[in-house]
Design a protein around this motif. Structure first.
Motif, PDB file in Angstrom:
ATOM      1  N   LEU A  56       8.146 -40.843  45.476  1.00  0.00           N
ATOM      2  CA  LEU A  56       7.423 -39.945  46.379  1.00  0.00           C
ATOM      3  C   LEU A  56       6.245 -40.737  46.922  1.00  0.00           C
ATOM      4  CD1 LEU A  56       6.884 -37.112  47.604  1.00  0.00           C
ATOM      5  CD2 LEU A  56       5.443 -36.657  45.605  1.00  0.00           C
ATOM      6  N   ARG A  57       6.221 -40.939  48.233  1.00  0.00           N
ATOM      7  CA  ARG A  57       5.179 -41.752  48.845  1.00  0.00           C
ATOM      8  C   ARG A  57       4.478 -40.932  49.921  1.00  0.00           C
ATOM      9  NH1 ARG A  57       9.604 -46.382  48.867  1.00  0.00           N
ATOM     10  NH2 ARG A  57       9.282 -47.148  46.745  1.00  0.00           N
ATOM     11  N   SER A  58       3.173 -40.864  49.810  1.00  0.00           N
ATOM     12  CA  SER A  58       2.393 -40.071  50.754  1.00  0.00           C
ATOM     13  C   SER A  58       1.284 -40.924  51.347  1.00  0.00           C
ATOM     14  CB  SER A  58       1.802 -38.839  50.067  1.00  0.00           C
ATOM     15  OG  SER A  58       0.945 -39.221  48.998  1.00  0.00           O
ATOM     16  N   PHE A  59       0.968 -40.612  52.576  1.00  0.00           N
ATOM     17  CA  PHE A  59      -0.028 -41.382  53.313  1.00  0.00           C
ATOM     18  C   PHE A  59      -0.764 -40.432  54.251  1.00  0.00           C
ATOM     19  CE2 PHE A  59      -1.504 -43.787  56.946  1.00  0.00           C
ATOM     20  CZ  PHE A  59      -1.972 -44.974  56.416  1.00  0.00           C
ATOM     21  N   PHE A  60      -2.083 -40.500  54.219  1.00  0.00           N
ATOM     22  CA  PHE A  60      -2.897 -39.682  55.126  1.00  0.00           C
ATOM     23  C   PHE A  60      -4.009 -40.528  55.694  1.00  0.00           C
ATOM     24  CE2 PHE A  60      -6.724 -37.153  55.890  1.00  0.00           C
ATOM     25  CZ  PHE A  60      -6.249 -36.272  56.852  1.00  0.00           C
ATOM     26  N   ILE A 111      -2.861 -38.683  60.830  1.00  0.00           N
ATOM     27  CA  ILE A 111      -1.467 -38.999  60.545  1.00  0.00           C
ATOM     28  C   ILE A 111      -1.176 -38.617  59.098  1.00  0.00           C
ATOM     29  CG2 ILE A 111       0.253 -40.823  60.251  1.00  0.00           C
ATOM     30  CD1 ILE A 111      -0.990 -42.343  62.498  1.00  0.00           C
ATOM     31  N   THR A 112      -0.162 -37.797  58.905  1.00  0.00           N
ATOM     32  CA  THR A 112       0.297 -37.420  57.571  1.00  0.00           C
ATOM     33  C   THR A 112       1.753 -37.841  57.423  1.00  0.00           C
ATOM     34  OG1 THR A 112      -1.198 -35.507  57.502  1.00  0.00           O
ATOM     35  CG2 THR A 112       0.632 -35.536  55.935  1.00  0.00           C
ATOM     36  N   SER A 113       2.047 -38.546  56.363  1.00  0.00           N
ATOM     37  CA  SER A 113       3.406 -39.024  56.134  1.00  0.00           C
ATOM     38  C   SER A 113       3.764 -38.803  54.663  1.00  0.00           C
ATOM     39  CB  SER A 113       3.502 -40.512  56.492  1.00  0.00           C
ATOM     40  OG  SER A 113       4.743 -41.054  56.103  1.00  0.00           O
ATOM     41  N   VAL A 114       4.843 -38.060  54.419  1.00  0.00           N
ATOM     42  CA  VAL A 114       5.325 -37.810  53.051  1.00  0.00           C
ATOM     43  C   VAL A 114       6.824 -38.097  53.030  1.00  0.00           C
ATOM     44  CG1 VAL A 114       5.566 -36.149  51.184  1.00  0.00           C
ATOM     45  CG2 VAL A 114       3.585 -36.020  52.703  1.00  0.00           C
ATOM     46  N   VAL A 115       7.232 -38.944  52.115  1.00  0.00           N
ATOM     47  CA  VAL A 115       8.647 -39.289  52.029  1.00  0.00           C
ATOM     48  C   VAL A 115       9.066 -39.298  50.567  1.00  0.00           C
ATOM     49  CG1 VAL A 115       8.080 -41.758  52.070  1.00  0.00           C
ATOM     50  CG2 VAL A 115      10.389 -41.020  52.631  1.00  0.00           C
ATOM     51  N   ALA A 116      10.200 -38.675  50.293  1.00  0.00           N
ATOM     52  CA  ALA A 116      10.761 -38.632  48.942  1.00  0.00           C
ATOM     53  C   ALA A 116      12.194 -39.142  49.002  1.00  0.00           C
ATOM     54  CB  ALA A 116      10.721 -37.215  48.382  1.00  0.00           C
ATOM     55  N   GLY A 117      12.579 -39.850  47.956  1.00  0.00           N
ATOM     56  CA  GLY A 117      13.933 -40.383  47.967  1.00  0.00           C
ATOM     57  C   GLY A 117      14.321 -40.978  46.634  1.00  0.00           C
ATOM     58  N   GLY A 118      15.466 -41.622  46.645  1.00  0.00           N
ATOM     59  CA  GLY A 118      15.963 -42.224  45.421  1.00  0.00           C
ATOM     60  C   GLY A 118      16.956 -43.327  45.698  1.00  0.00           C
ATOM     61  N   GLU A 119      17.197 -44.138  44.654  1.00  0.00           N
ATOM     62  CA  GLU A 119      18.175 -45.223  44.704  1.00  0.00           C
ATOM     63  C   GLU A 119      18.992 -45.158  43.416  1.00  0.00           C
ATOM     64  OE1 GLU A 119      15.937 -48.801  45.072  1.00  0.00           O
ATOM     65  OE2 GLU A 119      15.248 -48.373  47.114  1.00  0.00           O
ATOM     66  N   HIS A 120      20.314 -45.202  43.543  1.00  0.00           N
ATOM     67  CA  HIS A 120      21.185 -45.045  42.379  1.00  0.00           C
ATOM     68  C   HIS A 120      22.406 -45.943  42.504  1.00  0.00           C
ATOM     69  CE1 HIS A 120      18.876 -41.455  41.315  1.00  0.00           C
ATOM     70  NE2 HIS A 120      19.013 -41.089  42.574  1.00  0.00           N
ATOM     71  N   LYS A 121      22.847 -46.434  41.382  1.00  0.00           N
ATOM     72  CA  LYS A 121      24.117 -47.148  41.320  1.00  0.00           C
ATOM     73  C   LYS A 121      25.151 -46.204  40.708  1.00  0.00           C
ATOM     74  CE  LYS A 121      26.177 -51.543  39.985  1.00  0.00           C
ATOM     75  NZ  LYS A 121      27.388 -50.983  39.358  1.00  0.00           N
TER      76      LYS A 121
END
Length: 931
Positions: free
Chosen positions: A367-371, A422-432
């Protein structure tokens, strides 16, 4: 590309190649997965961009930002693992794979005396080494600026940090870097992402992101892609800029840093504070999962100003009255010249918070957020010399000078407080998952620009004797004594505005990768898609007052003599005094409903854009070659809503009316975009690259907005009724720019930390957007002039990029890069030459560097069929840093050492269009960190 012959065949060929390779992939590998990290001897620093090779299996991978790497499904056996990293000797290790399913190995590089431990853990060399390795081993042509490199020069924001890279230049606002041009291409044609998420623009009407909103302290790295691969957004005619914020896994364990700084602006004689810091740590949870927490903040409050002279309308043949005869005559000159003085306070606040959860060596969530908030408090004083309202003395007139009698002059103010967020919120994942590597990301971003209480006030005066002489960048103005008496200026107009621009986007993407072997060559098949929905709002609310100002004059708000070095400015106007008077009396002012409606409804619009993308690509390593090819599809649905505003001025019946009708337009378009990137490693030191790519750039929201401003004027001359009709309109039917791009480059890494590179690039751009008079196109019969952006322009450019960076054992640092471009005439914002030179010295106690950035003259636009150019610009910056200890540094920076102004001219250099100076800025600060 859309409507291009041969593309369908090329698409089929790409698809066939991808399918054939995927289907022929071998499943002969065993079940052992190898994971590890590349680190230093203290296990405190991880290295991104290292190349890891299993020699016997011809398998290669590149370490990620946390130093991690992974090989899947290795067969049992003994192998040689090779690690290559610019700046340290090659590392060769024996790797034994047995029957276990998971094998974890960490590897140390540079443990010898001349290795990483002593030479590239700290300072410029650390950042440069990391950046060079990422560039060297990337699957496309990129340039990288690391956080360590950003901190070595007095760069206030992301834009100023990027200007040091080959082929990049910046557009400045009040002396600060604001927009970034890649290879001279208009910033609106670039793509900008933060942590992989598209960044909408906070400014009304544009797509370009003002990079001065992003504080440099929140950045882990900046990555500029000059070629694209199919898994990247196609909206990148110039290129793509990726802003990465910090992660807790960038370093081992706990890490922190705090910086305090004071700066001084010479022009305004003002001091400004700055404070920034970061913290990260990795926590091991009860179930063995690792949770990384990283946060950063930055705060800057800067007081400064500028002095400016501008020529309104440029230099043309003007029709004026002859003072001797009273007849109208046509002479070459200018209608008006402006003196401007700015007082500015900018505050920049940024916060980033990133969470990374690792549940295994191949599975993670984030979870990466930037303001970021950027406020610009600006108060402008302006004197407008209106020469054309007077009578000219023809006996003294030349092509560079004139004297006028009974001319007019305005003194006005602009008072605004603007906030961009500027507001930026990104959530994600990486899986094998079995043999597949799956990545997904859900993102939300929003940018706003608010201008809540803008106040523009005009005071008008007349019967002045005014003159000018222009023989260089700064015109010399003359005026009679009464022109500096503020009692001779009456309040003439008050404009009160409340403006809002919003740009909001939601996106989701999915990427799936499968590794394979084909004829004993390793490769990857990757496919995925992305959906994003974007909405752009421009809301203007203007109240225009044009009378009943209680006989107020400029003298009522006299604030004393203005300190202005470009000429005699006279007394200024009190910001507080004007605010109090307007707020107390505006309800009694004459309100101009028609002009207010035109300004409000004519400039307000709402546009939406939905983009669905899908791609398939394959990468294949064959001996010393690497091929990346594939196809990307992007389909767009665009809708815009605005107004048709028509003003009828009937001078015969002394009547004015306005009609306002809603206007809504939709437009859909689709593109298939193939690409090919080839990398050839003649040796570990010599890399060649080739790329053919197709990209697009969607029109700016202002150009494609649904708005029409129509003015009809009915007059009577000698009993004959005359009607004049003019219009300024948007064009929702605009097609995107289409670009075919070729890149060829050679990069030599001579050992230790350095690179010597040369490249050539070509861009063929169709559907170039230009402003044109379209009254004769059959849709505007009866109109005398209609200005509209249209497609139809085509342009090409060819360029050469040269770069050399070298760090010597002695501590000497040298760097130089330059880009030379041959572009078609009329391409805006295009410099023929862009370059940087840097010389410095660094050891474990002291670091210093002197840097010069150069940009040759730039074509901006045409004014009255004559080009307006920004003159060449050279800026000299200096920085020095002393390491009191491993964890404490003090530094001193000086920017714009030669007090370089910004100068625009009309046609030839002696005709001023705009001159602006900013002064020098000096900074002193201290940094404490955990190293």
């Amino acid at each position: 590309m859309k409507n291009k012959n041969g593309i369908f065949k090329l698409s089929i060929l790409n698809t066939a190649l991808i399918s054939a390779i995927a289907l022929s992939s071998s499943a002969a590998l065993a079940n052992t997965d190898l994971s590890g990290r590349i680190t230093d001897a203290k296990n405190s620093v991880y290295f991104e961009g290292a190349k890891i090779t299993i020699e016997e299996l011809n398998l290669t991978t590149i370490s990620k930002r946390d130093g991690s790497f992974h090989f899947g499904k290795l067969p049992k056996g003994q192998y040689t693992l090779i690690i290559n990293y610019v700046g340290v000797p090659e590392v060769r290790k024996t790797l034994i794979v047995s029957d276990e399913q998971q094998l974890t190995k960490n590897y140390v590089i540079g443990s010898d005396k001349k290795g990483v431990e002593n030479l590239i853990v700290y300072g410029q060399r650390a950042g440069q080494a990391g950046a060079l390795n990422r560039q060297k081993n990337a699957n496309r042509l990129i340039s990288v600026v690391s956080a360590d490199s950003i901190g070595q020069l007095p760069d206030q924001n992301a834009a100023e940090a990027l200007q040091r890279l080959p082929g990049l230049s910046i557009q400045r606002d009040q002396g600060e870097g604001r927009f970034v041009a890649i290879r001279g291409i208009d910033p609106n044609l670039n793509n900008v992402t933060i942590n992989g998420l598209n960044v909408p623009s906070p400014e009304a009407g544009v797509r370009s992101v003002a990079m001065d909103v992003i504080p440099s302290e929140l950045i882990s790295s900046l990555e500029v892609s000059k070629t694209v691969t199919p898994d990247m957004d196609a909206n990148a005619v110039g290129g793509s800029i990726e802003v990465k914020s910090l992660s807790a896994f960038d370093r081992e364990g706990q890490s922190y840093s705090i910086t305090a700084q004071g700066s001084y602006n010479e022009l305004e004689e003002a001091a400004s504070p700055k404070l920034s810091g970061s913290y990260s740590d990795v926590f091991v949870l009860n179930n063995g999962y690792e949770l990384g927490v990283a946060g950063a903040f930055s705060w800057l409050k800067r007081e400064f100003g500028s002095e400016n002279m501008e020529t309104g309308g440029g230099w043309i043949d003007v029709e004026v009255e002859d003072a001797a005869t009273g007849d109208d005559v046509e002479v070459f000159g200018t209608e008006e010249i402006e003196q401007r003085q700015y007082q500015i306070e900018r505050e920049r606040t940024g916060v980033a918070l990133n969470l990374d959860l690792r549940t295994s060596v191949t599975d993670s969530f984030y979870l990466r957020s930037f303001f970021s908030e950027f406020s610009d408090d600006e108060y402008r004083l302006r004197n407008v010399y209106k020469f054309d309202k007077g009578a000219i003395d023809l006996t003294s007139h030349t092509d560079t000078s004139a004297m006028y009698q009974d001319a007019e002059m305005e003194r006005d103010t602009k008072d605004r407080f603007e906030t961009q967020k500027i507001t930026s919120v990104v959530a994600g994942g990486e899986h094998k998952i079995n043999t597949l590597f799956v990545e997904y990301q859900l993102g939300y971003s929003k940018s706003t620009e608010q201008e809540p209480t803008r106040l523009d006030v005009v005071f008008a005066g007349e019967e002045f004797d005014l003159g000018y002489l222009t023989s260089g960048q700064i015109p010399q103005l003359t005026q009679s004594a009464n022109a500096h008496d503020l009692a001779n200026y009456e309040m003439d107009e008050v404009v009160y505005e409340n403006n809002l621009a919003e740009d909001e986007e939601v996106s989701f993407r999915l990427d799936i990768t499968k590794s394979f072997f084909w004829n004993n060559n390793s490769g990857e098949f990757k496919f995925g898609g992305k959906y994003r929905s974007r909405e752009k709002l421009n809301s203007v609310s203007a109240s225009i007052y044009d009378g009943d100002f209680s006989d107020a004059t400029a003298q009522d708000f006299n604030s004393g003599l203005v300190d202005y070095s470009l000429g005699a400015f006279g007394d200024g106007l009190s910001r507080t005094g004007i605010q109090q008077f307007v707020n107390a009396n505006k309800n009694t002012f004459d309100f101009n409903q028609l002009e207010s409606d035109i300004e409000t409804l004519g400039n307000s619009y709402n546009s939406s854009e939905d983009v669905l993308a899908a791609y398939a690509m394959v990468s294949l390593d064959v001996d010393k070659w690497q091929f990346i090819t594939g196809l990307r599809y992007e389909g767009s649905e665009f809708e815009t809503q605005g107004n048709k505003v028509a003003l009828l001025v009937d001078e015969i019946n002394d009547n004015e009316t306005v009609s306002i009708d809603p206007w809504q337009v939709t437009k859909d378009y689709n593109y298939f975009l193939p690409s090919l990137n080839v990398r050839y490693a003649a040796s570990d030191k010599l890399i060649a690259r080739f790329a053919y790519t197709q990209t697009i750039a969607r029109p700016t929201f202002e150009d494609s907005a649904a708005f029409q401003l129509i003015e009809t004027e009915v007059t009577e001359d000698d009993g004959e009724i005359e009607t004049e009709r003019k219009a300024e309109v948007g064009n929702p039917d605009l097609d995107p720019y289409e670009s075919q791009n070729l890149d060829l480059s050679l990069h030599y890494y001579p050992g230790y930390i350095g690179v010597l590179s040369a490249g050539i690039f070509y861009k063929d751009i169709d559907n170039y957007i230009v402003f044109s008079e379209v009254q004769d196109n059959g849709q505007w019969d009866g109109f005398d002039e209609v200005i509209q952006p249209i497609n139809g322009g085509a342009a090409s450019l060819t360029g050469v990029e040269l770069a050399w960076n070298k760090t010597f054992d002695s501590g000497l640092l040298l760097g130089a890069n330059s880009t030379f471009v041959d572009a078609d005439a009329g391409l805006p914002n295009q410099s023929d030459t862009v370059g940087n030179i840097m010389i410095g010295f660094e050891n474990n106690s002291f670091s210093t560097r002197l840097s010069a950035s150069y940009k040759s003259k730039v074509y901006q636009f045409d004014e009255n069929d004559v080009g307006v150019f920004q003159d060449d610009h050279t800026q000299l910056d200096f920085s020095s840093k002393y390491y009191v200890s491993d964890s404490v540094q003090v530094y001193f920076n000086a920017s714009n050492l030669t007090d370089e102004p910004m100068y625009l001219y009309h046609g030839v250099a002696k005709y001023n269009y705009q001159y602006e100076q900013y002064g020098r800025t000096f900074e002193f600060g201290i940094t404490i960190n955990s190293l």
